[in-house]
Enzyme design. Structure first.
Site, PDB file in Angstrom:
ATOM      1  N   SER A  83      33.767  28.878  41.147  1.00 53.00           N
ATOM      2  CA  SER A  83      32.814  28.438  40.114  1.00 53.00           C
ATOM      3  C   SER A  83      32.694  26.926  40.222  1.00 53.00           C
ATOM      4  CB  SER A  83      33.371  28.794  38.735  1.00 53.00           C
ATOM      5  OG  SER A  83      32.661  28.119  37.711  1.00 53.00           O
ATOM      6  N   TYR A 135      40.746  29.250  32.811  1.00 54.82           N
ATOM      7  CA  TYR A 135      39.650  29.639  33.713  1.00 54.82           C
ATOM      8  C   TYR A 135      39.387  28.540  34.746  1.00 54.82           C
ATOM      9  CZ  TYR A 135      35.111  31.138  35.444  1.00 54.82           C
ATOM     10  OH  TYR A 135      34.080  31.518  36.262  1.00 54.82           O
TER      11      TYR A 135
END
Ligand code: NAP
Length: 265
Positions: free
Chosen positions: A143, A156
């Site tokens: 990401s 995350y």
């Protein structure tokens, strides 16, 4: 007309929705046979039936909860024993959000198991055969969160930083053996991810969003060019380049504000 010959087997985790499903669809269109993995067997069966009918490829459904070590070991054994493995897409991933100190620590650990540990084990299972055959690719879905700290989504961001660093290092280890490892680093992409992670979609302006299909097509083009890191979308590439040269304290301050709006409101 007979179906074109298969280009080999692709294993896609998290294929029941979003980016993983888009990978399965695009790879079937390019005549890869597939093993599709996620927890929701019914959704995988629907996808498999559609791809067999429309694309004429062989699709095996492999339901698994990849937070569970036994399930990861079983999938790893299947991958290691597969002589036709051409591509592994480690895509399954989740995010948690909120004040870390108050989050359920078991969910944080499960997130690390899925986003990091499963990906490491499956990559380890896939690489020896690929190196021996001197062919193959691994796409590890990270990401843009990998490049910056993420207050209120700390676990995350850290898992995606791991995935990107790990993939870049492996790419250097194996690219001379004909194998490409890519860290795919998407920005905001319209999938079920935000709803599952309780991220406010209104915090993100419309033009910033990408479709899962565009992310996947770009990733596969970058894989053909043997890119170790791929950020889909010019706007995200510019943003990441800026974040690299901006003072880190400023980046943290901005992301704390963004995090409050996206994850806490
Ligand atoms: P999504 O639509 O929520 O898809 C997530 C996939 O992961 C689903 O197929 C889900 O299937 C599977 N999954 C979740 N938990 C699992 C588990 N314990 N075991 C096995 N499979 C599991 O989200 P997405 O956006 O496509 O996410 C795919 C990847 O892209 C993730 O790694 C995410 O971090 C990354 N990403 C997404 C965005 C974005 O804005 N969407 C941006 C950057 C990176 P089941 O529920 O059936 O198990």
């Amino acid at each position: 007309m007979p179906n074109p010959p298969s280009r080999g087997l692709a294993v896609v985790t998290g294929a029941s929705s979003g980016i993983g499903r888009a990978f399965a669809e695009e790879l079937a269109r390019h005549h890869y046979d597939l093993v599709v993995v996620a927890r929701d067997a019914a959704r995988l069966e629907d996808l498999a039936a559609r791809l067999r009918d429309r694309r004429g490829v062989a699709v095996t459904v492999h339901p698994a909860d990849l937070t569970q070590p036994e399930a990861v070991a079983a999938l790893a054994a299947r991958i290691a024993a597969e002589p036709r493995l051409a591509l592994l897409v480690n895509n399954a991933g989740v995010a948690t959000s909120g004040h870390f100190a108050t989050l359920d620590i078991d969910r944080e650990e499960a997130e690390i198991r899925l986003n990091v540990l499963a990906l490491v084990r499956l990559t380890h299972a896939a690489l020896p055969g690929m190196v021996e055959r001197r062919a193959g690719g691994i796409i590890n879905v990270a990401s843009i969160a990998a490049f910056v700290p993420g207050p209120f989504a700390a676990t995350y961001h850290a898992t995606k930083a791991f995935v990107t660093s790990f993939s870049e290092s492996l790419h250097e280890e194996v690219h001379s053996a004909g194998v490409t490892v890519q860290a795919l680093c998407p920005g905001f992409t319209r999938t079920e991810f935000q709803m599952r992670a309780k991220i406010s979609e209104t915090a993100v302006p419309g033009p910033a969003w990408m479709s899962a299909e565009a992310v996947v097509r770009g990733s596969l083009r970058a894989l053909d060019r043997r890119h170790a890191v791929y950020v889909p979308g010019m706007h995200y590439r510019l943003l990441m380049a800026t974040s690299r040269v901006a003072p880190r304290t400023l980046v943290r301050r901005i992301l704390t504000r963004v995090g409050r709006t996206a994850y806490l409101d």
